[in-house]
Scaffold this motif. Structure first.
Motif, PDB file in Angstrom:
ATOM      1  N   LYS A   2       0.835  -1.194   0.000  1.00 35.71           N
ATOM      2  CA  LYS A   2       0.000   0.000   0.000  1.00 35.71           C
ATOM      3  C   LYS A   2       0.869   1.241   0.000  1.00 35.71           C
ATOM      4  CE  LYS A   2      -3.836   2.036   2.446  1.00 35.71           C
ATOM      5  NZ  LYS A   2      -4.738   1.939   3.576  1.00 35.71           N
ATOM      6  N   LYS A   3       0.515   2.198  -0.859  1.00 37.15           N
ATOM      7  CA  LYS A   3       1.276   3.441  -0.923  1.00 37.15           C
ATOM      8  C   LYS A   3       0.866   4.366   0.198  1.00 37.15           C
ATOM      9  CE  LYS A   3       2.713   4.082  -5.644  1.00 37.15           C
ATOM     10  NZ  LYS A   3       2.826   5.059  -6.694  1.00 37.15           N
ATOM     11  N   LYS A   4       1.830   5.039   0.778  1.00 38.07           N
ATOM     12  CA  LYS A   4       1.554   6.072   1.767  1.00 38.07           C
ATOM     13  C   LYS A   4       1.430   7.393   1.026  1.00 38.07           C
ATOM     14  CE  LYS A   4       5.078   4.187   4.236  1.00 38.07           C
ATOM     15  NZ  LYS A   4       6.253   4.314   5.025  1.00 38.07           N
ATOM     16  N   ALA A   5       0.798   8.366   1.658  1.00 41.05           N
ATOM     17  CA  ALA A   5       0.636   9.678   1.040  1.00 41.05           C
ATOM     18  C   ALA A   5       1.986  10.269   0.680  1.00 41.05           C
ATOM     19  CB  ALA A   5      -0.135  10.606   1.961  1.00 41.05           C
ATOM     20  N   SER A   6       3.003   9.977   1.469  1.00 42.25           N
ATOM     21  CA  SER A   6       4.335  10.524   1.194  1.00 42.25           C
ATOM     22  C   SER A   6       4.973   9.897  -0.043  1.00 42.25           C
ATOM     23  CB  SER A   6       5.242  10.334   2.411  1.00 42.25           C
ATOM     24  OG  SER A   6       5.365   8.951   2.712  1.00 42.25           O
ATOM     25  N   ASP A   7       4.464   8.740  -0.501  1.00 44.64           N
ATOM     26  CA  ASP A   7       5.001   8.073  -1.684  1.00 44.64           C
ATOM     27  C   ASP A   7       4.389   8.591  -2.980  1.00 44.64           C
ATOM     28  OD1 ASP A   7       6.490   6.453   0.014  1.00 44.64           O
ATOM     29  OD2 ASP A   7       5.033   4.810  -0.045  1.00 44.64           O
ATOM     30  N   LEU A   8       3.353   9.420  -2.881  1.00 52.25           N
ATOM     31  CA  LEU A   8       2.653   9.903  -4.069  1.00 52.25           C
ATOM     32  C   LEU A   8       3.325  11.158  -4.626  1.00 52.25           C
ATOM     33  CD1 LEU A   8      -1.010   9.487  -2.809  1.00 52.25           C
ATOM     34  CD2 LEU A   8       0.289   7.917  -4.232  1.00 52.25           C
ATOM     35  N   THR A   9       3.204  11.303  -5.938  1.00 56.74           N
ATOM     36  CA  THR A   9       3.740  12.500  -6.589  1.00 56.74           C
ATOM     37  C   THR A   9       2.796  13.669  -6.320  1.00 56.74           C
ATOM     38  OG1 THR A   9       2.548  12.155  -8.657  1.00 56.74           O
ATOM     39  CG2 THR A   9       4.702  11.062  -8.443  1.00 56.74           C
ATOM     40  N   PRO A  10       3.257  14.893  -6.494  1.00 55.50           N
ATOM     41  CA  PRO A  10       2.359  16.042  -6.325  1.00 55.50           C
ATOM     42  C   PRO A  10       1.134  15.978  -7.237  1.00 55.50           C
ATOM     43  CG  PRO A  10       4.632  16.776  -6.322  1.00 55.50           C
ATOM     44  CD  PRO A  10       4.646  15.314  -6.684  1.00 55.50           C
ATOM     45  N   ASP A  11       1.305  15.476  -8.474  1.00 54.60           N
ATOM     46  CA  ASP A  11       0.157  15.334  -9.391  1.00 54.60           C
ATOM     47  C   ASP A  11      -0.861  14.329  -8.852  1.00 54.60           C
ATOM     48  OD1 ASP A  11       1.184  17.176 -11.145  1.00 54.60           O
ATOM     49  OD2 ASP A  11       2.028  15.684 -12.519  1.00 54.60           O
ATOM     50  N   GLN A  12      -0.373  13.209  -8.307  1.00 58.63           N
ATOM     51  CA  GLN A  12      -1.266  12.205  -7.751  1.00 58.63           C
ATOM     52  C   GLN A  12      -2.012  12.754  -6.537  1.00 58.63           C
ATOM     53  OE1 GLN A  12       1.752   9.184  -7.198  1.00 58.63           O
ATOM     54  NE2 GLN A  12       0.940   7.942  -8.894  1.00 58.63           N
ATOM     55  N   MET A  13      -1.309  13.493  -5.693  1.00 62.89           N
ATOM     56  CA  MET A  13      -1.942  14.102  -4.520  1.00 62.89           C
ATOM     57  C   MET A  13      -3.021  15.096  -4.944  1.00 62.89           C
ATOM     58  SD  MET A  13      -0.936  12.834  -1.670  1.00 62.89           S
ATOM     59  CE  MET A  13      -1.551  14.079  -0.558  1.00 62.89           C
ATOM     60  N   ALA A  14      -2.726  15.882  -5.965  1.00 65.06           N
ATOM     61  CA  ALA A  14      -3.705  16.855  -6.454  1.00 65.06           C
ATOM     62  C   ALA A  14      -4.941  16.151  -6.998  1.00 65.06           C
ATOM     63  CB  ALA A  14      -3.072  17.738  -7.525  1.00 65.06           C
ATOM     64  N   ALA A  20     -11.643  13.873  -3.765  1.00 68.04           N
ATOM     65  CA  ALA A  20     -12.221  13.950  -2.417  1.00 68.04           C
ATOM     66  C   ALA A  20     -13.134  15.166  -2.275  1.00 68.04           C
ATOM     67  CB  ALA A  20     -11.117  13.985  -1.374  1.00 68.04           C
ATOM     68  N   ALA A  21     -12.858  16.223  -3.029  1.00 71.73           N
ATOM     69  CA  ALA A  21     -13.653  17.448  -2.932  1.00 71.73           C
ATOM     70  C   ALA A  21     -14.992  17.329  -3.662  1.00 71.73           C
ATOM     71  CB  ALA A  21     -12.854  18.620  -3.490  1.00 71.73           C
ATOM     72  N   GLN A  22     -15.130  16.340  -4.536  1.00 75.24           N
ATOM     73  CA  GLN A  22     -16.377  16.181  -5.296  1.00 75.24           C
ATOM     74  C   GLN A  22     -17.508  15.689  -4.394  1.00 75.24           C
ATOM     75  OE1 GLN A  22     -16.131  13.628  -8.664  1.00 75.24           O
ATOM     76  NE2 GLN A  22     -14.603  14.864  -9.714  1.00 75.24           N
ATOM     77  N   PRO A  23     -18.725  16.146  -4.649  1.00 72.55           N
ATOM     78  CA  PRO A  23     -19.864  15.601  -3.904  1.00 72.55           C
ATOM     79  C   PRO A  23     -20.131  14.159  -4.348  1.00 72.55           C
ATOM     80  CG  PRO A  23     -20.584  17.238  -5.515  1.00 72.55           C
ATOM     81  CD  PRO A  23     -19.088  17.224  -5.545  1.00 72.55           C
ATOM     82  N   GLU A  24     -20.721  13.383  -3.464  1.00 67.60           N
ATOM     83  CA  GLU A  24     -21.007  11.969  -3.749  1.00 67.60           C
ATOM     84  C   GLU A  24     -21.805  11.788  -5.043  1.00 67.60           C
ATOM     85  OE1 GLU A  24     -20.536   8.963  -1.913  1.00 67.60           O
ATOM     86  OE2 GLU A  24     -19.116   9.994  -0.620  1.00 67.60           O
ATOM     87  N   ALA A  25     -22.736  12.687  -5.306  1.00 64.87           N
ATOM     88  CA  ALA A  25     -23.620  12.558  -6.469  1.00 64.87           C
ATOM     89  C   ALA A  25     -22.857  12.637  -7.794  1.00 64.87           C
ATOM     90  CB  ALA A  25     -24.696  13.636  -6.426  1.00 64.87           C
TER      91      ALA A  25
END
Length: 96
Positions: A2-14, A20-25
């Motif tokens: 499993k990747k940790k947040a620290s293993d992700l690139t800035p593009d992947q984090m963005a 995550a900011a999108q509404p469920e709908a």
């Protein structure tokens, strides 16, 4: 692994933050098949809580009971932990 947040690139984090900011709908799940039969599911299969080793004094009768009556496929200490976790969960729900 499993990747940790620290293993992700800035593009992947963005990308994750944007999702995550999108509404469920707005999340399209039409390609995910609906699961109707959960009879073979196993609860907690991938969840492994962090455990801490401590010294705890319990009554001999309590220890004896759990040693003789563990939950299926569990040791007696895990059974005690399960009972304590259920107790805490019940009382946390009562608070809210």
């Amino acid at each position: 692994m499993k990747k940790k947040a620290s293993d992700l690139t800035p593009d992947q984090m963005a990308e994750l933050e944007a999702l995550a900011a999108q509404p469920e709908a707005r999340i399209d799940t039409t390609d995910v098949p609906e699961q109707r039969d959960w009879s073979g599911a196993r609860r907690g299969l991938f969840f492994r809580p962090v455990k801490q080793q401590i010294t705890l004094r319990l009554g001999a009768d309590v220890i004896d009971w759990f040693r003789k009556n563990p939950f299926p496929d569990e040791g007696w200490q895990t059974s005690i932990n399960r009972v304590l976790r259920d107790y805490v969960g019940k009382h946390e729900r009562e608070r809210t």
